[in-house]
Design a protein around this motif. Structure first.
Motif, PDB file in Angstrom:
ATOM      1  N   MET A 257      51.824  19.111   7.578  1.00  0.00           N
ATOM      2  CA  MET A 257      50.445  19.567   7.409  1.00  0.00           C
ATOM      3  C   MET A 257      49.677  19.291   8.697  1.00  0.00           C
ATOM      4  O   MET A 257      49.922  18.298   9.377  1.00  0.00           O
TER       5      MET A 257
ATOM      6  N   SER B  72      50.769  28.003   4.277  1.00  0.00           N
ATOM      7  CA  SER B  72      49.643  27.948   3.350  1.00  0.00           C
ATOM      8  C   SER B  72      48.415  27.494   4.137  1.00  0.00           C
ATOM      9  O   SER B  72      48.509  26.577   4.956  1.00  0.00           O
TER      10      SER B  72
ATOM     11  N   LEU C 191      51.556  17.236  -2.320  1.00  0.00           N
ATOM     12  CA  LEU C 191      51.979  18.256  -1.368  1.00  0.00           C
ATOM     13  C   LEU C 191      53.479  18.460  -1.528  1.00  0.00           C
ATOM     14  O   LEU C 191      54.255  17.533  -1.255  1.00  0.00           O
TER      15      LEU C 191
ATOM     16  N   LEU D 245      51.409  23.519   5.705  1.00  0.00           N
ATOM     17  CA  LEU D 245      50.009  23.567   5.293  1.00  0.00           C
ATOM     18  C   LEU D 245      49.130  23.464   6.531  1.00  0.00           C
ATOM     19  O   LEU D 245      49.259  22.528   7.318  1.00  0.00           O
TER      20      LEU D 245
END
Length: 345
Positions: free
Chosen positions: A97, A212, A76, A180
């Motif tokens: 994330m 994302s 990542l 993320l």
């Protein structure tokens, strides 16, 4: 453009996730690879048990290390996650994330207010005071479209409707501006109107934050609405991958054909019957040899030498597009033409 810019934000390479059970080893994910660029959405689609959720829980490090064996690489933003310490993963989860779970009511604590649950996530990663966290929670509830957020912040989950609970889950996931976001079938239990609202909300928030997104679903209609690229999973493996428009308009794998053939459409003839995929998904305790879809595939007997039952097809990706199938391009064109003609008749 620098070499750093060219690197995918998230890269999964040859991921294998196997669980130890009393009955044997469950190969939940078996050699999966994909990339995700910044600000883009990858839709992962497949039936229940195909490995979608396991893949993304593993990315977050939410698996039991005592009974789970994870092989492969998960990077990542250049940082390797497989094998990272729990303290490292805790700093990343929620901060860099985050995940929206399918069942908001089960994921939210019934004993604490919505505002406290959103605020605690913010405090954990920023060191903010209780008052600062409350202000941030109200701001996030407003951003996800909760009416009167300064009042609803003190409500409990049972006082929210299903759609509002899901919005609160999105607010909690985004409170620390993660780069993320993993959405695990977040609209499955919602009616179509609320589902459309949630989808629009995610797209708006992605545009605002540049997030994302990995969107997990069994519904190709949802994929058509939100994804940039599509990854089709079956039996713990990727069977087809590519840009959304190409996968939906010119699918290359018989499993993808089956998924599309079993979907109702609003613009087609009303008297055309849906075509379900025969059989059941494979047992991942004892998966079939060769192509894992071959026991359910109507085209397996068309391939020479019984290769579908004995030889696992290789997924070759060229310019972001590929499929894992032994059919030749000529056979594929012929079968697709026959399918189109049968539907027209």
């Amino acid at each position: 453009m620098t070499s750093t810019d060219q690197q995918p934000f998230l890269s999964v390479k040859d991921l294998k996730v196997h669980f130890s059970t009393e009955d044997g080893i469950v190969k939940a994910v078996d050699g999966l690879s994909f990339d995700l660029a910044r600000g883009k959405t990858l839709g992962i689609v497949g039936e229940s048990g195909s490995g979608k959720s396991v893949t993304n829980l593993t990315i977050l490090g939410l698996h039991n290390p005592d009974s789970t064996e994870v092989e492969g690489s998960i990077t990542l933003d250049g940082q390797e996650l497989n094998g990272a310490s729990e303290s490292t993963l805790e700093k990343l989860r929620g901060n860099k994330m985050a995940m929206i779970f399918q069942d908001a009511l089960a994921s939210l604590s019934p004993y604490h207010t919505i505002g406290r649950q959103i605020g605690e996530t913010y405090r954990k990663h920023t060191g903010a005071s209780k008052q600062e966290a409350r202000v941030r929670a109200i701001e996030m509830l407003r951003r996800v479209g909760i009416p009167q957020p300064d009042r609803r912040v003190d409500d409990y989950p049972h006082q929210f409707s299903g759609g509002m609970r899901q919005r609160a889950m999105i607010a909690m996931a985004l409170v620390c501006d993660p780069e993320l976001l993993i959405a695990d079938e977040p609209t499955t239990a919602l009616d179509v109107t609320v589902q459309a609202q949630i989808m629009d909300l995610l797209k708006d928030l992605q545009q605002e934050f540049g997030t994302s997104i990995i969107f997990i679903t069994h519904d190709l209609g949802v994929i058509a609405d939100i994804a940039d690229d599509v990854l089709v999973m079956y039996g713990g493996r990727c069977v087809e991958r590519g840009p959304k428009e190409e996968v939906l308009r010119t699918p290359q794998h018989p499993y993808t054909w089956g998924l599309l053939g079993s979907m109702p459409t609003l613009d087609g003839p009303v008297d055309v019957p849906l075509t379900p995929i025969p059989g059941s998904p494979p047992s991942l305790l004892n998966p079939p040899s060769g192509c894992r879809f071959h026991p359910r595939c109507a085209f397996a007997n068309k391939v020479d030498g019984n290769r579908c039952a004995t030889e696992s097809p290789v997924l070759e990706i060229v310019d972001g597009r590929g499929n894992a199938c032994h059919l030749t391009d000529e056979q594929r064109r012929e079968f697709l033409a026959d399918l189109a003609a049968s539907k027209a008749n």
